[in-house]
Motif scaffolding. Sequence first.
Motif, PDB file in Angstrom:
ATOM      1  N   MET A 329       0.832  -1.208   0.000  1.00 16.28           N
ATOM      2  CA  MET A 329       0.000   0.000   0.000  1.00 16.28           C
ATOM      3  C   MET A 329       0.867   1.258   0.000  1.00 16.28           C
ATOM      4  N   VAL A 330       1.870   1.281   0.888  1.00 19.31           N
ATOM      5  CA  VAL A 330       2.717   2.472   1.004  1.00 19.31           C
ATOM      6  C   VAL A 330       3.500   2.707  -0.283  1.00 19.31           C
ATOM      7  N   ILE A 333       1.306   4.192  -3.007  1.00 20.36           N
ATOM      8  CA  ILE A 333       1.053   5.627  -2.818  1.00 20.36           C
ATOM      9  C   ILE A 333       2.304   6.447  -3.137  1.00 20.36           C
ATOM     10  N   MET A 346      -6.292   9.441  -3.149  1.00 17.43           N
ATOM     11  CA  MET A 346      -7.300   8.905  -2.234  1.00 17.43           C
ATOM     12  C   MET A 346      -8.443   8.250  -3.008  1.00 17.43           C
ATOM     13  N   THR A 349      -7.193   4.921  -4.621  1.00 11.66           N
ATOM     14  CA  THR A 349      -6.689   3.840  -3.779  1.00 11.66           C
ATOM     15  C   THR A 349      -7.653   3.386  -2.685  1.00 11.66           C
ATOM     16  N   LEU A 350      -8.429   4.303  -2.107  1.00  7.17           N
ATOM     17  CA  LEU A 350      -9.265   3.914  -0.967  1.00  7.17           C
ATOM     18  C   LEU A 350     -10.306   2.845  -1.299  1.00  7.17           C
ATOM     19  N   PHE A 353      -8.004  -0.183  -1.073  1.00  4.58           N
ATOM     20  CA  PHE A 353      -7.290  -0.433   0.183  1.00  4.58           C
ATOM     21  C   PHE A 353      -8.221  -0.788   1.343  1.00  4.58           C
ATOM     22  N   LEU A 371      -1.435   5.968   5.877  1.00  4.85           N
ATOM     23  CA  LEU A 371      -1.738   6.473   4.531  1.00  4.85           C
ATOM     24  C   LEU A 371      -1.536   7.978   4.453  1.00  4.85           C
TER      25      LEU A 371
END
Length: 437
Positions: A329-330, A333, A346, A349-350, A353, A371
């Motif tokens: 995830m990191v 981003i 956001m 990805t949200l 995620f 995040l």
Amino acid sequence: MEWLYPFSVLVGSVVVLMGLGLPVAFAFFTTNIIGLMLFFGGTRGIVQMVSNFSEAVGTYTLAPLPMFLVMGSLYFRSGLGERVINALDLAVGNLRARLSYVTLASGAVFAALSGSSLANAGMLSSLMAPEMLKRDYKPRMAYGPILGAGCLAVIIPPSTLAVLLGSLAQIDVGALLIAGILPGLILAMMFGGLIWFQAHRDPQAAPQYAIAPVASGEKWKAILSNIMPMSFLVFSVVGTIILGIATPTESAALGCAGVIILLVIYRKLTWGVIWRSLDDAMKVTGMTFLIISASMTFSQIFAFSGASNGFIQSLIALDLGYYGIIALMVVTILILGMFMDQVSMMLITLPIFMPIAAQYGFDTVWLGLILLLAFEVGLVTPPFGLLLYVVMGAGSRQGVTLSTVAMAALPYVGVTILMIALIVIFPQLALLLPSLL
């Protein structure tokens, strides 16, 4: 692998349209129309998208956003920010790299008052960068602290980005705001340690210069009259949430009222300041609410088409484990941050995620803070880091280039990534204060 088709269409359309220069909201609206026609019942889906508008922006959790923006704009437009910088300058004394420390301290104070990284960086760039360059500070000592201090507003409450993330990801906004206090203070101290290391490794990077001696009484007078009143605002916003006196929305209203009281006391309240502050907040709020309206439909299409569930099941099948998923995830981003703004990241990805977080049982407040820190890095990574261009705009008369400010930001990026690792390893850094609510 049937999910690959809707996944590619939806994500690919957004990326291509934004790459062509279409504004974020319209890129998502166009993608929504394509997705609705293909996967959501055609024109009936368009009716659903329109009906989503009022539901998307009519949520109580979004109410703090415009009020935090008004509070920060009133503070900066009135000139109170310059008074804080002058008071901190007197308080720091004759240290090596003193102006770098003043910049960092000012940024930390402003972060607790405005919630806007761009506003913080813009003000510090215009006030501090010319003075540091005139004192022969090297670019990394002049621009680095500005970029680092600007990023602090992402996690130190009242962070407007945290309010937006909490609203989009269905995370408790109050808990997410409070969670940023301890990591934010630790990150500010880590940035201070970085300044000390850079100044002592290369003394010529921040030459020490003689300053006129100031009596202790004058220092304390400046601190008490210009810095201590700001603690009243911090308590109005943060303290009332921690003590359970107010919700985030109510604390935002208290913060606005507190700024107005200070403006009256300092005789800075004018109709011009009020109008410009409301205008600033209205523009940002309108843009943000338009984007949120588009994002709700995008999330629905993403789930209904099977793209979300298919992608999640594919990741689970890889068996990356707890830390592997967080790292993925990191890194995602960090890569997107080089090409997109925080809101766009956001929205993309949200929807992916958060269902993964539910599958793995992640604490949403803990994940939200991680995040936010990753989004923070995107503010200072080229070629599209917004804070880089804010600093370049303020320093255009000195011929500042993108590579100059990007290299100044690099050590601060490393320190922020280290902070992310610490929160992953020691979750209580993020969860201690929210547990007290």
